[in-house]
Motif scaffolding. Structure first.
Motif, PDB file in Angstrom:
ATOM      1  N   LYS A  84       0.827  -1.209   0.000  1.00 44.25           N
ATOM      2  CA  LYS A  84       0.000   0.000   0.000  1.00 44.25           C
ATOM      3  C   LYS A  84       0.862   1.260   0.000  1.00 44.25           C
ATOM      4  O   LYS A  84       0.608   2.206  -0.763  1.00 44.25           O
ATOM      5  CB  LYS A  84      -0.935  -0.002   1.206  1.00 44.25           C
ATOM      6  CG  LYS A  84      -2.039  -1.045   1.122  1.00 44.25           C
ATOM      7  CD  LYS A  84      -2.982  -0.947   2.314  1.00 44.25           C
ATOM      8  CE  LYS A  84      -4.093  -1.987   2.217  1.00 44.25           C
ATOM      9  NZ  LYS A  84      -5.018  -1.902   3.385  1.00 44.25           N
ATOM     10  N   ALA A  85       1.888   1.277   0.837  1.00 46.19           N
ATOM     11  CA  ALA A  85       2.773   2.438   0.907  1.00 46.19           C
ATOM     12  C   ALA A  85       3.556   2.600  -0.392  1.00 46.19           C
ATOM     13  O   ALA A  85       3.732   3.722  -0.889  1.00 46.19           O
ATOM     14  CB  ALA A  85       3.724   2.300   2.089  1.00 46.19           C
ATOM     15  N   LYS A  88       1.271   3.945  -3.149  1.00 46.56           N
ATOM     16  CA  LYS A  88       0.946   5.351  -2.874  1.00 46.56           C
ATOM     17  C   LYS A  88       2.103   6.261  -3.279  1.00 46.56           C
ATOM     18  O   LYS A  88       1.895   7.328  -3.873  1.00 46.56           O
ATOM     19  CB  LYS A  88       0.629   5.533  -1.391  1.00 46.56           C
ATOM     20  CG  LYS A  88       0.193   6.937  -1.022  1.00 46.56           C
ATOM     21  CD  LYS A  88      -0.152   7.040   0.459  1.00 46.56           C
ATOM     22  CE  LYS A  88      -0.578   8.462   0.832  1.00 46.56           C
ATOM     23  NZ  LYS A  88      -0.916   8.570   2.279  1.00 46.56           N
ATOM     24  N   ASP A  89       3.340   5.857  -2.974  1.00 46.32           N
ATOM     25  CA  ASP A  89       4.517   6.639  -3.355  1.00 46.32           C
ATOM     26  C   ASP A  89       4.625   6.758  -4.869  1.00 46.32           C
ATOM     27  O   ASP A  89       4.975   7.823  -5.406  1.00 46.32           O
ATOM     28  CB  ASP A  89       5.790   5.984  -2.818  1.00 46.32           C
ATOM     29  CG  ASP A  89       5.928   6.107  -1.306  1.00 46.32           C
ATOM     30  OD1 ASP A  89       5.224   6.934  -0.710  1.00 46.32           O
ATOM     31  OD2 ASP A  89       6.739   5.359  -0.738  1.00 46.32           O
ATOM     32  N   GLU A  91       2.166   6.436  -7.143  1.00 49.13           N
ATOM     33  CA  GLU A  91       1.066   7.250  -7.675  1.00 49.13           C
ATOM     34  C   GLU A  91       1.350   8.742  -7.543  1.00 49.13           C
ATOM     35  O   GLU A  91       0.950   9.537  -8.404  1.00 49.13           O
ATOM     36  CB  GLU A  91      -0.237   6.891  -6.961  1.00 49.13           C
ATOM     37  CG  GLU A  91      -0.770   5.506  -7.322  1.00 49.13           C
ATOM     38  CD  GLU A  91      -1.996   5.115  -6.516  1.00 49.13           C
ATOM     39  OE1 GLU A  91      -2.775   4.274  -7.008  1.00 49.13           O
ATOM     40  OE2 GLU A  91      -2.163   5.638  -5.383  1.00 49.13           O
ATOM     41  N   ALA A  92       2.052   9.137  -6.485  1.00 50.40           N
ATOM     42  CA  ALA A  92       2.345  10.558  -6.252  1.00 50.40           C
ATOM     43  C   ALA A  92       3.251  11.155  -7.327  1.00 50.40           C
ATOM     44  O   ALA A  92       3.306  12.383  -7.502  1.00 50.40           O
ATOM     45  CB  ALA A  92       2.981  10.729  -4.878  1.00 50.40           C
ATOM     46  N   SER A 159      -1.614   1.410 -11.399  1.00 55.31           N
ATOM     47  CA  SER A 159      -2.004   1.061 -10.027  1.00 55.31           C
ATOM     48  C   SER A 159      -2.645  -0.318  -9.935  1.00 55.31           C
ATOM     49  O   SER A 159      -2.286  -1.135  -9.073  1.00 55.31           O
ATOM     50  CB  SER A 159      -2.952   2.126  -9.472  1.00 55.31           C
ATOM     51  OG  SER A 159      -2.341   3.392  -9.446  1.00 55.31           O
ATOM     52  N   ARG A 163      -1.256  -3.634  -7.953  1.00 51.38           N
ATOM     53  CA  ARG A 163      -2.009  -4.307  -6.884  1.00 51.38           C
ATOM     54  C   ARG A 163      -2.166  -5.791  -7.198  1.00 51.38           C
ATOM     55  O   ARG A 163      -2.082  -6.633  -6.298  1.00 51.38           O
ATOM     56  CB  ARG A 163      -3.375  -3.648  -6.718  1.00 51.38           C
ATOM     57  CG  ARG A 163      -3.303  -2.234  -6.150  1.00 51.38           C
ATOM     58  CD  ARG A 163      -4.679  -1.697  -5.801  1.00 51.38           C
ATOM     59  NE  ARG A 163      -4.602  -0.297  -5.410  1.00 51.38           N
ATOM     60  CZ  ARG A 163      -4.836   0.725  -6.224  1.00 51.38           C
ATOM     61  NH1 ARG A 163      -5.195   0.487  -7.487  1.00 51.38           N
ATOM     62  NH2 ARG A 163      -4.730   1.965  -5.787  1.00 51.38           N
TER      63      ARG A 163
END
Length: 290
Positions: A84-85, A88-89, A91-92, A159, A163
């Motif tokens: 998850k982390a 998220k990194d 995607e930023a 993404s 996943r």
């Protein structure tokens, strides 16, 4: 089959599960061909994991995924340990301001200089998606040196595919190691299946190996790989499959394989998109007698 070859005139199609990374020599196009060959085994060993398309499109109880590309292995470990982390990194980084040559150069330098594994994992995906033609290439110092690619539409963050990859890692018993092919083959045990996807032999005299990492895979390495495949077959009873271009040189190197299976695939990455033509593919299969 008088010459010991099985031929298929059909080009192979993309499987359902495609990797989230663009990878030179990726095996998405070859998965259908390989699906017909996998023998029963507890663990699949991949010394050249690359983009992970074989991992994504097979079902084994265990996997040993290895590669010499430390950035790639660092990314896979991040998706295995903190998915998850990590996502998220990543995607930023997929924002409009980063879809420009100047920003790409800044972030490429950041990737080449940072000591943060977490930061490198995120930047690796950004570079892979924004670099010219999805190339993965390093200079002799081990620095990523591909130029920015100009796209009609901004690259999208993969993404969902990441996943899926992370879920597959979680659902299976997977070891991920940064090591060379010889170290990986030394860990093979009875009951394994080995699939090798080395940098391919050139189709023509003027073509060169793609430099996927700071070290090259030479012709002598190709011959040694064939010898190791025969050794694993004869001493441990382990089946080994090796893919390469179907050339006279490849057939000579793999002449002691039990079977040579041929077909054609359309290359997913090429210097010129319009020149991506079907290429002759060869799989050397080393089958144990018992």
């Amino acid at each position: 089959m008088e010459d010991g070859l099985i031929r298929s005139p059909q080009a192979f199609q993309f499987p359902i599960n495609t990797p989230f990374l663009k990878w030179p020599g990726g095996k998405s196009l070859l998965s259908t061909m390989l699906d017909q060959l996998w023998p029963t085994a507890t663990r699949l060993v991949e010394p050249f994991t690359g983009g992970g398309s074989i991992f994504l499109n097979t079902v084994f109880d265990e996997y040993l995924l290895a590669d010499t590309n430390i950035a790639l292995i660092n990314l896979y470990r991040a998706l295995q340990r903190t998915p998850k982390a990590a996502i998220k990194d990543i995607e930023a980084l997929f924002v409009p301001r980063n879809n420009a040559d100047a920003r790409f150069r800044v972030l490429r330098k950041q990737f080449n200089t940072t000591r943060s594994k977490r930061e490198r994992a995120a930047l690796f995906v950004y570079l892979n998606r924004h670099a010219f033609n999805g190339l993965v290439r390093y200079n002799r110092l081990g620095q990523f040196n591909v130029a920015f690619g100009k796209f009609s539409k901004p690259p999208q963050c993969p993404s969902d595919a990441m996943r899926f990859f992370a879920d597959k890692l979680k659902a299976s018993k997977v070891e991920i190691k940064c090591q060379d092919v010889w170290q990986t083959l030394a860990e093979v045990r009875a009951g394994d299946l080995v699939y090798c996807d080395p940098p391919y032999l050139p189709l023509t005299a003027t073509a060169n190996f793609a430099n996927y990492g700071p070290q090259s895979f030479t012709l002598e390495h190709q011959r040694r790989l064939a010898e190791e495949a025969a050794r694993l077959r004869d001493t441990l009873g382990v089946p080994v499959l090796i893919s390469n271009h179907d050339t006279l040189q490849a057939r000579q190197i793999y002449q002691h394989a039990d079977q040579l299976i041929t077909g054609t695939v359309r290359r997913a990455i090429s210097a010129k998109g319009g020149s991506r033509q079907p290429a002759p593919e060869l799989i050397a299969a080393y089958w144990p007698t018992t």
